[in-house]
Write a protein that holds these residues in place. Structure first.
Motif, PDB file in Angstrom:
ATOM      1  N   LYS A  64     -34.328  10.830 -37.053  1.00 60.23           N
ATOM      2  CA  LYS A  64     -32.885  10.586 -36.902  1.00 60.23           C
ATOM      3  C   LYS A  64     -32.571  10.002 -35.522  1.00 60.23           C
ATOM      4  O   LYS A  64     -31.734   9.114 -35.398  1.00 60.23           O
ATOM      5  CB  LYS A  64     -32.086  11.868 -37.145  1.00 60.23           C
ATOM      6  CG  LYS A  64     -32.000  12.203 -38.621  1.00 60.23           C
ATOM      7  CD  LYS A  64     -31.369  13.534 -38.931  1.00 60.23           C
ATOM      8  CE  LYS A  64     -31.396  13.736 -40.448  1.00 60.23           C
ATOM      9  NZ  LYS A  64     -31.438  15.111 -40.876  1.00 60.23           N
ATOM     10  N   ALA A  65     -33.269  10.502 -34.487  1.00 57.75           N
ATOM     11  CA  ALA A  65     -33.044   9.979 -33.127  1.00 57.75           C
ATOM     12  C   ALA A  65     -33.426   8.508 -33.064  1.00 57.75           C
ATOM     13  O   ALA A  65     -32.722   7.693 -32.456  1.00 57.75           O
ATOM     14  CB  ALA A  65     -33.842  10.794 -32.109  1.00 57.75           C
ATOM     15  N   CYS A  66     -34.543   8.164 -33.727  1.00 55.49           N
ATOM     16  CA  CYS A  66     -35.000   6.766 -33.726  1.00 55.49           C
ATOM     17  C   CYS A  66     -33.975   5.851 -34.391  1.00 55.49           C
ATOM     18  O   CYS A  66     -33.848   4.687 -34.042  1.00 55.49           O
ATOM     19  CB  CYS A  66     -36.329   6.627 -34.474  1.00 55.49           C
ATOM     20  SG  CYS A  66     -37.717   7.391 -33.634  1.00 55.49           S
ATOM     21  N   LYS A  67     -33.269   6.388 -35.370  1.00 55.71           N
ATOM     22  CA  LYS A  67     -32.311   5.570 -36.127  1.00 55.71           C
ATOM     23  C   LYS A  67     -30.939   5.482 -35.468  1.00 55.71           C
ATOM     24  O   LYS A  67     -30.111   4.678 -35.900  1.00 55.71           O
ATOM     25  CB  LYS A  67     -32.167   6.117 -37.543  1.00 55.71           C
ATOM     26  CG  LYS A  67     -33.402   5.856 -38.397  1.00 55.71           C
ATOM     27  CD  LYS A  67     -33.214   6.375 -39.810  1.00 55.71           C
ATOM     28  CE  LYS A  67     -34.434   6.066 -40.664  1.00 55.71           C
ATOM     29  NZ  LYS A  67     -34.442   6.879 -41.897  1.00 55.71           N
ATOM     30  N   GLU A  68     -30.695   6.321 -34.476  1.00 57.31           N
ATOM     31  CA  GLU A  68     -29.418   6.238 -33.756  1.00 57.31           C
ATOM     32  C   GLU A  68     -29.374   4.880 -33.069  1.00 57.31           C
ATOM     33  O   GLU A  68     -30.343   4.490 -32.401  1.00 57.31           O
ATOM     34  CB  GLU A  68     -29.313   7.339 -32.698  1.00 57.31           C
ATOM     35  CG  GLU A  68     -29.047   8.709 -33.260  1.00 57.31           C
ATOM     36  CD  GLU A  68     -27.627   8.881 -33.756  1.00 57.31           C
ATOM     37  OE1 GLU A  68     -26.705   8.944 -32.928  1.00 57.31           O
ATOM     38  OE2 GLU A  68     -27.445   8.948 -34.982  1.00 57.31           O
ATOM     39  N   SER A  69     -28.231   4.191 -33.218  1.00 56.31           N
ATOM     40  CA  SER A  69     -28.220   2.808 -32.742  1.00 56.31           C
ATOM     41  C   SER A  69     -28.228   2.688 -31.211  1.00 56.31           C
ATOM     42  O   SER A  69     -28.930   1.870 -30.646  1.00 56.31           O
ATOM     43  CB  SER A  69     -27.009   2.099 -33.314  1.00 56.31           C
ATOM     44  OG  SER A  69     -25.891   2.940 -33.217  1.00 56.31           O
TER      45      SER A  69
END
Ligand code: HMH
Length: 221
Positions: A64-69
């Motif tokens: 989820k952190a990786c997908k945060e823009s």
């Protein structure tokens, strides 16, 4: 006046609930040395199972952190560091279990542990937003850190078998990691909707309740 973060607001608002976990009778008994000696084995076996289940949850927060823009690079590094140290934790559990003649493959999770792991699993869903998931990650760490740090303070009489656990989770290093997570949560919650804020506060309280049940389980057997 410096603005305080959401997490600090909750810690103030929910202090008695929070302390019911970090200063649980079980923790107090480790601190004063009156803890029953069989409790260590129960805790060790059950926490090993917990940590095994915790790994995929932390991995889900990492995704989820990786997908945060926006600027979540630091978050990714902090969480990845957390995963790396869990690898050490698992090796430590295995070594310790050998010392105590515990066959980890035969350990059956108790109810409180199963309930806690079920909560982790529900939080892995892609429907759960990063703000809620990272709040849970912080809460799980900080409650443990403060509990064990309390057993480890000057004047405590923790029995020898507990010493390494207190050093591991009560350490300054783990404390630093929890403070990094706290900053990440506060930063993320600054731009959260009311709905996200509500969910994050609810998950914080839920984690505390599950930690209390986890300690209750260790007292019983
Ligand atoms: C029950 N909560 C429980 N076990 C742990 N090992 C942690 C938190 C921290 O990793």
């Amino acid at each position: 006046m410096q603005e305080i973060g959401k997490t600090e607001t909750w810690l103030r608002k929910h202090r008695p609930v929070y302390n019911s976990a970090t200063k649980h009778p079980f923790i107090l008994s480790i601190r004063d040395g009156t803890v029953q000696s069989h409790s260590f084995k129960t805790w060790l076996a059950q926490d090993y199972l917990f940590v095994r289940e915790f790994v995929p949850f932390v991995a889900s927060v990492l995704i989820k952190a990786c997908k945060e823009s926006d600027d979540s690079d630091d978050d990714v590094e902090v969480i990845l560091g957390g995963i790396a140290s869990m690898n050490d934790d698992i090796s430590w559990f295995k070594r310790e279990a050998k010392k105590w003649d515990i066959r980890l493959s035969e350990v059956v999770p108790q109810k409180a542990n199963k309930d806690y792991c079920r909560l982790l699993e529900s939080l892995m869903s892609s429907d759960v937003e990063y703000s809620e998931a990272v709040t849970a990650l912080w809460a799980i760490g900080v409650v443990y850190q403060e509990s064990f740090a309390y057993c480890f303070e000057e004047g405590s009489k923790s029995p020898l078998e507990w010493k390494e656990s207190c050093e591991r989770w009560g350490s300054e290093g783990f404390g630093q990691y929890c403070r990094s997570l706290q900053k990440m949560v506060d930063r993320r919650l600054l731009k959260a909707s009311d709905d996200e804020l509500k969910k994050a506060e609810v998950v914080f309280l839920s984690i505390i309740e599950h930690e209390v049940e986890f300690w209750n389980m260790c007292v019983r057997k």
